[in-house]
Enzyme design. Sequence first.
Site, mmCIF file in Angstrom:
data_model
loop_
_atom_site.group_PDB
_atom_site.id
_atom_site.type_symbol
_atom_site.label_atom_id
_atom_site.label_comp_id
_atom_site.label_asym_id
_atom_site.label_seq_id
_atom_site.Cartn_x
_atom_site.Cartn_y
_atom_site.Cartn_z
ATOM 1 N N CYS A 259 16.248 46.437 83.287
ATOM 2 C CA CYS A 259 16.679 47.588 84.071
ATOM 3 C C CYS A 259 16.688 48.870 83.244
ATOM 4 O O CYS A 259 15.689 49.248 82.665
ATOM 5 C CB CYS A 259 18.040 47.289 84.689
ATOM 6 S SG CYS A 259 18.506 48.339 86.081
ATOM 7 N N GLU B 204 15.784 41.032 87.009
ATOM 8 C CA GLU B 204 17.062 41.043 86.309
ATOM 9 C C GLU B 204 18.051 40.122 87.019
ATOM 10 O O GLU B 204 18.150 40.122 88.249
ATOM 11 C CB GLU B 204 17.616 42.471 86.266
ATOM 12 C CG GLU B 204 18.932 42.571 85.498
ATOM 13 C CD GLU B 204 19.427 43.994 85.364
ATOM 14 O OE1 GLU B 204 19.877 44.364 84.266
ATOM 15 O OE2 GLU B 204 19.364 44.743 86.362
ATOM 16 N N LYS C 133 21.179 42.033 77.569
ATOM 17 C CA LYS C 133 21.102 43.479 77.773
ATOM 18 C C LYS C 133 22.085 44.160 76.832
ATOM 19 O O LYS C 133 23.263 43.787 76.765
ATOM 20 C CB LYS C 133 21.439 43.784 79.232
ATOM 21 C CG LYS C 133 21.185 45.224 79.670
ATOM 22 C CD LYS C 133 21.444 45.325 81.178
ATOM 23 C CE LYS C 133 21.107 46.697 81.735
ATOM 24 N NZ LYS C 133 21.313 46.740 83.207
#
Length: 368
Positions: free
Chosen positions: A165, A49, A131
């Site tokens: 994540c 990430e 994200k």
Amino acid sequence: MTINYNIKTRVAAVQSEPVWFDGDATVEKACDIIAEAAENGAKIIGFPEVYISGFPWWVFTENPVSAGQFVKDYYASSMSLRSERMKRIMAAARRNKIFVVMGYSELDGASLYMSQAFIGDDGRILANRRKLKPTHAERSLFGEGDGSDLFVVDTPVGRIGGLSCWEHYQALEIFAMSTMHEQVHVASWPSHDCYQNNGYNYSVTIDANRNATAMYAQLTQSFVIAATSLIGPAAHKAFRLNAEQQAMLPHGGGWAAIFSPEGEEVTRDRRIPSDQEGIVYADVDFTDILAAKSWRDPVGHYSRPDIFTLHINTNKNSLVEYNENKSERDTGDLLSDFNAQTLAHFEGSESDVRGETALTAPLVRPNS
């Protein structure tokens, strides 16, 4: 629907510390990692990430005011989708004939996003996603994605998707990915095992997030590439941590791994120590996906659409709606132009690729 399961390939998961606050140096390091993975036979590689240029742990170790001391440097080390830094990664993918999923801090205008770029083995950007919901203090720095960020890319080496994540804790997001028959999933993670001196944050341990990743593989029956960062002495220096903060964010935290569609960590016998860098590899056979789905296919024989349905808005959010004489071009058009211009540079002649604006790999979205 025809999906190819007659594929055998090698995949790679990265465990690496970025060069903190230095986007150019981290891009160079990423290109070296891409070359190493290709030399070892990998056809797909996943990065952590926001690998470029590092997970901003300072939004957790500092208060909102003192964290501001790092913001300008972090912006400077971030990367735009259509940028010279991205071109270097595209060139590395093309040169080494490998599919790359790169986690990076995306600078778009004056805002940052936690993004993953999907780059083909021809060097073309196939897709980019953000994200959907940054976690906790991340929201003080990053914006969020939208429904257009849910997709898999259909390539010759399989349907490739990715999340970042704690998106792997979002049950509906996981189910959405299942509906697209994802075959290889890149789970981009930062480092873990932080804040353990507090005694109550099991959810940020290696064990907790390794288990979540294994469960993702089980729930979606996909191969999962878990790529992670780590914390070294350079991070403590870059973040200017005092003794208490160093105890909260210790060295290590890496746990790169690859999981089977049954959720087994197939690289368990070659784990990299949590404070060391490296790449883990696995040879995967997509017929293993069929074997897993013969037991449980959540979007097939093991589903109950008469009871449960999921509504997904896959439209891209826009602050402005233009009429038919709109003055701005669609993002997809701009990305296609960037691909064509960049590949022309690689090949030394713009005429070689003039007119190629279509993506080389179609995006698969929910219900498509």
